[in-house]
Design a protein around this motif. Sequence first.
Motif, PDB file in Angstrom:
ATOM      1  N   GLN A  92     -11.591   0.491  17.695  1.00 50.82           N
ATOM      2  CA  GLN A  92     -11.875   1.722  16.965  1.00 50.82           C
ATOM      3  C   GLN A  92     -12.700   1.465  15.699  1.00 50.82           C
ATOM      4  O   GLN A  92     -12.967   2.404  14.954  1.00 50.82           O
ATOM      5  CB  GLN A  92     -10.564   2.424  16.596  1.00 50.82           C
ATOM      6  N   THR A  93     -13.081   0.237  15.481  1.00 47.03           N
ATOM      7  CA  THR A  93     -13.827  -0.184  14.274  1.00 47.03           C
ATOM      8  C   THR A  93     -13.217   0.427  13.021  1.00 47.03           C
ATOM      9  O   THR A  93     -13.905   1.047  12.201  1.00 47.03           O
ATOM     10  CB  THR A  93     -15.335   0.139  14.371  1.00 47.03           C
ATOM     11  N   SER A  94     -11.903   0.244  12.893  1.00 49.86           N
ATOM     12  CA  SER A  94     -11.202   0.812  11.747  1.00 49.86           C
ATOM     13  C   SER A  94     -10.397  -0.245  11.008  1.00 49.86           C
ATOM     14  O   SER A  94     -10.045  -1.283  11.565  1.00 49.86           O
ATOM     15  CB  SER A  94     -10.283   1.948  12.194  1.00 49.86           C
ATOM     16  N   PHE A  95     -10.111   0.062   9.765  1.00 52.66           N
ATOM     17  CA  PHE A  95      -9.326  -0.841   8.901  1.00 52.66           C
ATOM     18  C   PHE A  95      -8.561   0.045   7.928  1.00 52.66           C
ATOM     19  O   PHE A  95      -8.822   0.072   6.741  1.00 52.66           O
ATOM     20  CB  PHE A  95     -10.254  -1.816   8.183  1.00 52.66           C
ATOM     21  N   HIS A  96      -7.588   0.769   8.435  1.00 53.92           N
ATOM     22  CA  HIS A  96      -6.848   1.744   7.634  1.00 53.92           C
ATOM     23  C   HIS A  96      -5.822   1.056   6.733  1.00 53.92           C
ATOM     24  O   HIS A  96      -5.107   0.144   7.158  1.00 53.92           O
ATOM     25  CB  HIS A  96      -6.135   2.749   8.536  1.00 53.92           C
ATOM     26  N   LEU A  97      -5.728   1.556   5.523  1.00 54.85           N
ATOM     27  CA  LEU A  97      -4.763   1.058   4.535  1.00 54.85           C
ATOM     28  C   LEU A  97      -3.474   1.862   4.656  1.00 54.85           C
ATOM     29  O   LEU A  97      -3.531   3.097   4.764  1.00 54.85           O
ATOM     30  CB  LEU A  97      -5.345   1.195   3.131  1.00 54.85           C
ATOM     31  N   LYS A  98      -2.331   1.178   4.612  1.00 51.45           N
ATOM     32  CA  LYS A  98      -1.053   1.856   4.801  1.00 51.45           C
ATOM     33  C   LYS A  98      -0.012   1.336   3.819  1.00 51.45           C
ATOM     34  O   LYS A  98      -0.108   0.215   3.322  1.00 51.45           O
ATOM     35  CB  LYS A  98      -0.563   1.656   6.239  1.00 51.45           C
ATOM     36  N   LYS A  99       0.985   2.198   3.592  1.00 53.11           N
ATOM     37  CA  LYS A  99       2.152   1.800   2.824  1.00 53.11           C
ATOM     38  C   LYS A  99       3.332   2.619   3.336  1.00 53.11           C
ATOM     39  O   LYS A  99       3.205   3.839   3.486  1.00 53.11           O
ATOM     40  CB  LYS A  99       1.940   2.022   1.330  1.00 53.11           C
ATOM     41  N   PRO A 100       4.460   1.997   3.609  1.00 51.70           N
ATOM     42  CA  PRO A 100       5.584   2.724   4.215  1.00 51.70           C
ATOM     43  C   PRO A 100       6.185   3.800   3.314  1.00 51.70           C
ATOM     44  O   PRO A 100       6.652   4.831   3.801  1.00 51.70           O
ATOM     45  CB  PRO A 100       6.608   1.615   4.498  1.00 51.70           C
ATOM     46  N   SER A 101       6.181   3.559   1.999  1.00 51.98           N
ATOM     47  CA  SER A 101       6.818   4.494   1.080  1.00 51.98           C
ATOM     48  C   SER A 101       5.990   4.574  -0.201  1.00 51.98           C
ATOM     49  O   SER A 101       5.936   3.623  -0.975  1.00 51.98           O
ATOM     50  CB  SER A 101       8.241   4.034   0.766  1.00 51.98           C
ATOM     51  N   ALA A 102       5.343   5.709  -0.412  1.00 49.65           N
ATOM     52  CA  ALA A 102       4.417   5.848  -1.543  1.00 49.65           C
ATOM     53  C   ALA A 102       5.158   6.008  -2.865  1.00 49.65           C
ATOM     54  O   ALA A 102       6.245   6.616  -2.926  1.00 49.65           O
ATOM     55  CB  ALA A 102       3.501   7.047  -1.314  1.00 49.65           C
ATOM     56  N   LEU A 103       4.545   5.480  -3.907  1.00 50.19           N
ATOM     57  CA  LEU A 103       5.032   5.640  -5.279  1.00 50.19           C
ATOM     58  C   LEU A 103       4.030   6.452  -6.086  1.00 50.19           C
ATOM     59  O   LEU A 103       2.821   6.385  -5.824  1.00 50.19           O
ATOM     60  CB  LEU A 103       5.213   4.272  -5.947  1.00 50.19           C
ATOM     61  N   VAL A 104       4.530   7.169  -7.083  1.00 48.26           N
ATOM     62  CA  VAL A 104       3.622   7.922  -7.963  1.00 48.26           C
ATOM     63  C   VAL A 104       2.598   6.976  -8.590  1.00 48.26           C
ATOM     64  O   VAL A 104       1.425   7.332  -8.759  1.00 48.26           O
ATOM     65  CB  VAL A 104       4.408   8.678  -9.040  1.00 48.26           C
ATOM     66  N   SER A 105       3.024   5.774  -8.892  1.00 45.97           N
ATOM     67  CA  SER A 105       2.133   4.786  -9.525  1.00 45.97           C
ATOM     68  C   SER A 105       1.049   4.275  -8.582  1.00 45.97           C
ATOM     69  O   SER A 105       0.123   3.578  -9.028  1.00 45.97           O
ATOM     70  CB  SER A 105       2.946   3.598 -10.050  1.00 45.97           C
ATOM     71  N   ASP A 106       1.118   4.629  -7.300  1.00 47.11           N
ATOM     72  CA  ASP A 106       0.043   4.271  -6.359  1.00 47.11           C
ATOM     73  C   ASP A 106      -1.167   5.192  -6.491  1.00 47.11           C
ATOM     74  O   ASP A 106      -2.214   4.931  -5.891  1.00 47.11           O
ATOM     75  CB  ASP A 106       0.548   4.329  -4.917  1.00 47.11           C
ATOM     76  N   SER A 107      -1.024   6.268  -7.235  1.00 50.71           N
ATOM     77  CA  SER A 107      -2.129   7.208  -7.408  1.00 50.71           C
ATOM     78  C   SER A 107      -3.309   6.506  -8.062  1.00 50.71           C
ATOM     79  O   SER A 107      -3.199   5.970  -9.172  1.00 50.71           O
ATOM     80  CB  SER A 107      -1.683   8.390  -8.276  1.00 50.71           C
ATOM     81  N   ALA A 108      -4.431   6.479  -7.368  1.00 50.08           N
ATOM     82  CA  ALA A 108      -5.609   5.746  -7.829  1.00 50.08           C
ATOM     83  C   ALA A 108      -6.742   6.013  -6.846  1.00 50.08           C
ATOM     84  O   ALA A 108      -6.602   6.774  -5.887  1.00 50.08           O
ATOM     85  CB  ALA A 108      -5.323   4.240  -7.916  1.00 50.08           C
ATOM     86  N   LEU A 109      -7.862   5.340  -7.101  1.00 57.42           N
ATOM     87  CA  LEU A 109      -9.033   5.431  -6.223  1.00 57.42           C
ATOM     88  C   LEU A 109      -9.092   4.159  -5.380  1.00 57.42           C
ATOM     89  O   LEU A 109      -9.019   3.060  -5.934  1.00 57.42           O
ATOM     90  CB  LEU A 109     -10.285   5.577  -7.088  1.00 57.42           C
ATOM     91  N   TYR A 110      -9.215   4.321  -4.078  1.00 56.67           N
ATOM     92  CA  TYR A 110      -9.175   3.183  -3.157  1.00 56.67           C
ATOM     93  C   TYR A 110     -10.524   3.033  -2.464  1.00 56.67           C
ATOM     94  O   TYR A 110     -11.084   3.993  -1.951  1.00 56.67           O
ATOM     95  CB  TYR A 110      -8.063   3.365  -2.126  1.00 56.67           C
ATOM     96  N   PHE A 111     -11.001   1.784  -2.453  1.00 51.14           N
ATOM     97  CA  PHE A 111     -12.287   1.487  -1.833  1.00 51.14           C
ATOM     98  C   PHE A 111     -12.112   0.487  -0.704  1.00 51.14           C
ATOM     99  O   PHE A 111     -11.462  -0.549  -0.875  1.00 51.14           O
ATOM    100  CB  PHE A 111     -13.260   0.883  -2.855  1.00 51.14           C
ATOM    101  N   CYS A 112     -12.736   0.802   0.406  1.00 52.26           N
ATOM    102  CA  CYS A 112     -12.859  -0.130   1.519  1.00 52.26           C
ATOM    103  C   CYS A 112     -14.233  -0.787   1.422  1.00 52.26           C
ATOM    104  O   CYS A 112     -15.208  -0.141   0.983  1.00 52.26           O
ATOM    105  CB  CYS A 112     -12.728   0.641   2.834  1.00 52.26           C
ATOM    106  N   ALA A 113     -14.327  -2.055   1.782  1.00 51.76           N
ATOM    107  CA  ALA A 113     -15.613  -2.752   1.696  1.00 51.76           C
ATOM    108  C   ALA A 113     -15.735  -3.734   2.856  1.00 51.76           C
ATOM    109  O   ALA A 113     -14.740  -4.236   3.369  1.00 51.76           O
ATOM    110  CB  ALA A 113     -15.740  -3.498   0.364  1.00 51.76           C
ATOM    111  N   VAL A 114     -16.978  -3.999   3.239  1.00 54.20           N
ATOM    112  CA  VAL A 114     -17.246  -4.947   4.308  1.00 54.20           C
ATOM    113  C   VAL A 114     -18.201  -6.004   3.797  1.00 54.20           C
ATOM    114  O   VAL A 114     -19.107  -5.716   3.018  1.00 54.20           O
ATOM    115  CB  VAL A 114     -17.789  -4.236   5.568  1.00 54.20           C
ATOM    116  N   ARG A 115     -17.973  -7.220   4.202  1.00 54.70           N
ATOM    117  CA  ARG A 115     -18.843  -8.334   3.794  1.00 54.70           C
ATOM    118  C   ARG A 115     -20.116  -8.319   4.610  1.00 54.70           C
ATOM    119  O   ARG A 115     -20.064  -8.218   5.830  1.00 54.70           O
ATOM    120  CB  ARG A 115     -18.078  -9.634   3.995  1.00 54.70           C
TER     121      ARG A 115
END
Lengths: 117, 116
Positions: B71-94
């Motif tokens: 599926q050419t995917s690389f999804h980010l996951k976390k089982p249980s979110a925290l309020v402190s996880d609120s942020a901007l997330y970037f995926c990158a490829v070499r």
Amino acid sequence: NAGVTQTPKFRILKIGQSMTLQCTQDMNHNYMYWYRQDPGMGLKLIYYSVGAGITDKGEVPNGYNVSRSTTEDFPLRLELAAPSQTSVYFCASSYLDLAAPTTDTQYFGPGTRLTVL
Amino acid sequence: AQSVAQPEDQVNVAEGNPLTVKCTYSVSGNPYLFWYVQYPNRGLQFLLKYITGDNLVKGSYGFEAEFNKSQTSFHLKKPSALVSDSALYFCAVRDMRNNAGNMLTFGGGTRLMVKP
């Protein structure tokens, strides 16, 4: 280790002015990079260096210059500031092991927010 | 040319619920994929990377990512979110082209909002 440090944190320039953004790393990394981040966008590479004395252009080099006289320092120079250069600038560094050249991780500084008016 | 897409500008999740931040990529050769997080007025912090091996990569702060070649995917996951996880997330490829200096190509970023 302080990691990657950048100065200044903020700067406002007038059109046509020049300035140097400073970047220093204390991790003895051989590779260093300059990226810019425009609002709502990912980062784009401006210039990079594979070691002291060696630099090369990235994706968006126009209007910028760099030098790498030491392993630690990688300053970015804006000669004639233009409004299009308003952005947040990030410096990064990594250690690239030639035995495993794809496995390095880039570490980023806190950024310099530049506004050109 | 290689590229990275993050299809969601923002993801909203309640604290304690699982979270997923999506990333798809396009490369000509083997993909080398990264996730970074950016907190307000801070630089990017490395979370995790996939080079080779196990498709499930574990990283910092309880995050993990699943590499799916078909599926050419690389999804980010976390089982249980925290309020402190609120942020901007970037995926990158070499970028593996010889003249690219190990350049990273970044996606546009996904803002994660975790509500109490």
